[in-house]
Design an enzyme around this catalytic site. Structure first.
Site, PDB file in Angstrom:
ATOM      1  N   SER A  58       1.275  -1.204  -0.385  1.00 35.20           N
ATOM      2  CA  SER A  58      -0.393  -0.406  -0.319  1.00 35.20           C
ATOM      3  C   SER A  58       0.530   1.343   0.169  1.00 35.20           C
ATOM      4  O   SER A  58       1.911   0.432   0.325  1.00 35.20           O
ATOM      5  CB  SER A  58      -0.589   0.028   0.876  1.00 35.20           C
ATOM      6  N   TYR A  73      -2.910  -0.184  10.962  1.00 31.66           N
ATOM      7  CA  TYR A  73      -2.761  -1.031   9.151  1.00 31.66           C
ATOM      8  C   TYR A  73      -1.821  -0.113   9.092  1.00 31.66           C
ATOM      9  O   TYR A  73      -0.760  -0.967   7.978  1.00 31.66           O
ATOM     10  CB  TYR A  73      -3.924  -0.327   8.535  1.00 31.66           C
TER      11      TYR A  73
END
Length: 286
Positions: A149, A162
């Site tokens: 990501s 995250y």
């Protein structure tokens, strides 16, 4: 090559895609099949797996299971070998998001459960998949691709949970590339903003939340240098590149930071902690 055409760069390759029944994973499955590959999909949703087999037929073998389970990952690898005779590429894609909840707003009673859940899916999942797939990948001199990501490089792509998992995934790519060389290539794709069905943590009551609900094309396009929020299909070509034996001979331990230019926006960004005094009923600093 004409727009919309494919080159069949993955002809005769067999891939395992975790979390491949929806969102970005599904787009990768679709593209791999179009490129001539055959795909085993490990996913928790029996209904979505049925939809895949209805659409792609014998090119896709469904495996219902949980990426947090070594047994599920082993079953998916065994299915690839029994159905297609080999395993050439592992795409460790399954993941969940924390919807950007900052540490100050994480409920104290749920931190342990939320931490365990997101690390089990986003970090333990790829680790177990790589463990299960390694013998078959060594035999085929294959490859591993992790979905990372923009949060593996930048702040603000999620909350601390995250972001920590994606930084851990970055380290996992590099360490496994070192450990598996020269037999298996290990690389990562780090998408930026994406309009997909990524779900949240059950521990925080977010399991029914979807990125689709945020209408990212309307909200985020103006912040991107490219002025475009890519679709899952538009990200899928990066996985073909890393899986291809023709195009990707040199790369291992490499990350494609595929973020729509997030890293070049410059420094004119607000401070992330501006709301903390108000949260704790404290005066703003002079």
């Amino acid at each position: 090559m004409a727009e919309g055409s494919v080159s069949r760069r993955l002809a005769e390759q067999v891939a395992l895609v975790t979390g491949g029944a929806s969102g970005l994973g599904r787009a990768v499955v679709k593209r791999f099949v179009a490129e001539g590959g055959r795909v085993v999909v490990l996913d928790r949703s029996a209904a979505r797996l049925r939809e895949l087999t209805e659409e792609f037929g014998a090119a896709v073998a469904p495996c219902e299971g949980d990426v947090r389970s070594l047994a599920s990952n082993q079953a998916a690898v065994a299915l690839a070998l029994s159905s297609f005779g080999a395993l050439d590429c592992l795409v460790a894609n399954a993941g969940i998001w924390d919807y950007g909840v900052p540490l100050a707003e994480l409920p104290e009673r749920q931190i342990d459960a939320a931490f365990d859940e997101i690390f089990q899916v986003n970090v333990k999942g790829p680790l177990l998949a790589a463990k299960a797939a390694l013998p078959a990948l060594v035999a085929s001199r294959g490859s591993v691709i992790l979905t990372l990501s923009n949060a593996a490089f930048h702040t603000g792509g999620g909350g601390p949970l995250y972001t920590a998992t994606k930084h851990a995934g970055l380290g996992l790519v590099r360490q496994l590339a070192y450990e598996f060389a020269p037999h298996v290539r290990v690389n990562g794709v780090a998408p930026g903003v994406i309009d997909t069905d990524l779900r949240g943590l059950a521990a925080l009551g977010m399991e029914m939340c979807s990125l689709h609900d945020l209408d990212l094309p309307a909200k985020a396009e103006a912040r991107l240098p490219t002025r475009q929020v890519p679709t899952p299909d538009q990200y899928a070509g990066a996985y073909v590149f890393f899986a291809s034996r023709q195009d990707n001979v040199p790369a291992t331990g490499a990350i494609l930071n595929y973020d729509g230019g997030l890293g070049i926006r410059g420094l004119a960004q607000p401070r992330g902690g501006d709301g903390l005094p108000a949260l704790y009923n404290l005066p703003e600093p002079a």
